[in-house]
Design an enzyme around this catalytic site. Structure first.
Site, PDB file in Angstrom:
ATOM      1  N   GLU A 151      -2.573  -1.904  -4.784  1.00  0.00           N
ATOM      2  CA  GLU A 151      -3.889  -1.342  -5.068  1.00  0.00           C
ATOM      3  C   GLU A 151      -3.802  -0.351  -6.229  1.00  0.00           C
ATOM      4  OE1 GLU A 151      -7.106   1.247  -2.731  1.00  0.00           O
ATOM      5  OE2 GLU A 151      -6.480  -0.517  -1.603  1.00  0.00           O
ATOM      6  N   ASP A 205      -1.879   1.039   7.251  1.00  0.00           N
ATOM      7  CA  ASP A 205      -1.309   0.835   5.908  1.00  0.00           C
ATOM      8  C   ASP A 205      -0.874  -0.611   5.701  1.00  0.00           C
ATOM      9  OD1 ASP A 205      -1.042   3.858   4.992  1.00  0.00           O
ATOM     10  OD2 ASP A 205      -0.329   3.721   7.050  1.00  0.00           O
ATOM     11  N   ASP A 235       0.877  -1.190   0.000  1.00  0.00           N
ATOM     12  CA  ASP A 235       0.000   0.000   0.000  1.00  0.00           C
ATOM     13  C   ASP A 235       0.905   1.227   0.000  1.00  0.00           C
ATOM     14  OD1 ASP A 235      -2.236   1.684   0.233  1.00  0.00           O
ATOM     15  OD2 ASP A 235      -1.989   1.781   2.397  1.00  0.00           O
TER      16      ASP A 235
END
Lengths: 167, 167
Positions: free
Chosen positions: A67, A139, A7
């Site tokens: 992502e 995170d 992330d």
């Protein structure tokens, strides 16, 4: 199959390592790469890149999952995020690993079963699926979620990779 | 002192190599790294990163100069540009080179003497200063301009580096 989920962020980059053995998900590691201390931007990117390269070296994942991002608060934050994300993607491709990108909706669907799940629901489900003693840092939890997403989304790919590695 | 100037972009990344000998600017090379053909985004970043690393290996510049960006058309283009720019900065820092960032206004001031000069004025001045046979490709010209900016901005630093390298 072992996945490094990432992330990326210009100040904090979360990571999570998850392995799938049969139908079991096994949590290997998670954490957050902090870059706040450095005030020069190229130096920050290098910290992200080097730490991810070191994790790849240590854990030897089969693939990287990140992502996919379409929107950001504004152009400036998008620009900063893009730099960090570029460093993360490069750490993957430069280690000759396949890099997979999933939208937030795909990640939520894969982890919670509902594409519009709230952040807390995703964090709770990551904890449950991986038998974590407590909810991981935000995170890091997001990074674990994208790794789980890849492992849930690719049963066929996974079996193929496993079959080829047994040769 | 030898500078690699870079104008990063997700589709085309311009580069330019300029050396300063005494008061003379010498053009060594310029070009544009095309990534359009690849449709996977991590693969595009790798092309930018690898080609810049190869240029650094071949020309051994003393430093890298990149235009600093504050605005972009929109968040999505800023995100893409950020990725490409991140790859460019990493190519520099991973080769242990100092990476300098200059605003568009600094570049224009250094090259044309006027911070709000038009693009065509900058291109024409780059051609004149470097004795190019014709105006370089747009992105390559921008990369040469930022390299010239660094060489014009750092006479003291340059003399210091030169003195140290003569030891």
């Amino acid at each position: 199959m072992r996945i490094l989920g990432i992330d990326p962020g210009s100040r904090i980059t979360g990571y999570g390592l998850v392995e799938k053995q049969g139908n079991r998900l096994i949590h290997l590691d998670n954490g957050a790469i902090q870059t706040r201390a450095r005030d020069d931007f190229p130096g920050r990117l290098q910290i992200i890149y080097r730490e991810l390269c070191a994790l790849i070296e240590q854990f030897r994942p089969d693939a990287v999952a990140v992502e996919q991002i379409f929107v950001a608060k504004n152009a400036l934050s998008a620009l900063k995020l893009g730099h960090a994300r570029g460093a993360a993607l490069l750490a993957g491709v430069n280690a000759d690993l396949p890099v997979h990108e999933y939208t937030a909706m795909q990640v939520k669907s894969a982890v919670v079963g509902y594409g519009k799940a709230r952040k807390e629901q995703v964090q709770q489900m990551v904890k449950t699926l991986l038998n974590l003693p407590e909810i991981a840092q935000e995170d890091a939890s997001d990074a674990l979620a994208v790794a789980i997403c890849h492992l849930h989304s690719n049963p066929l790919k996974e079996r193929l990779t496993a079959a080829l590695s047994r040769r």
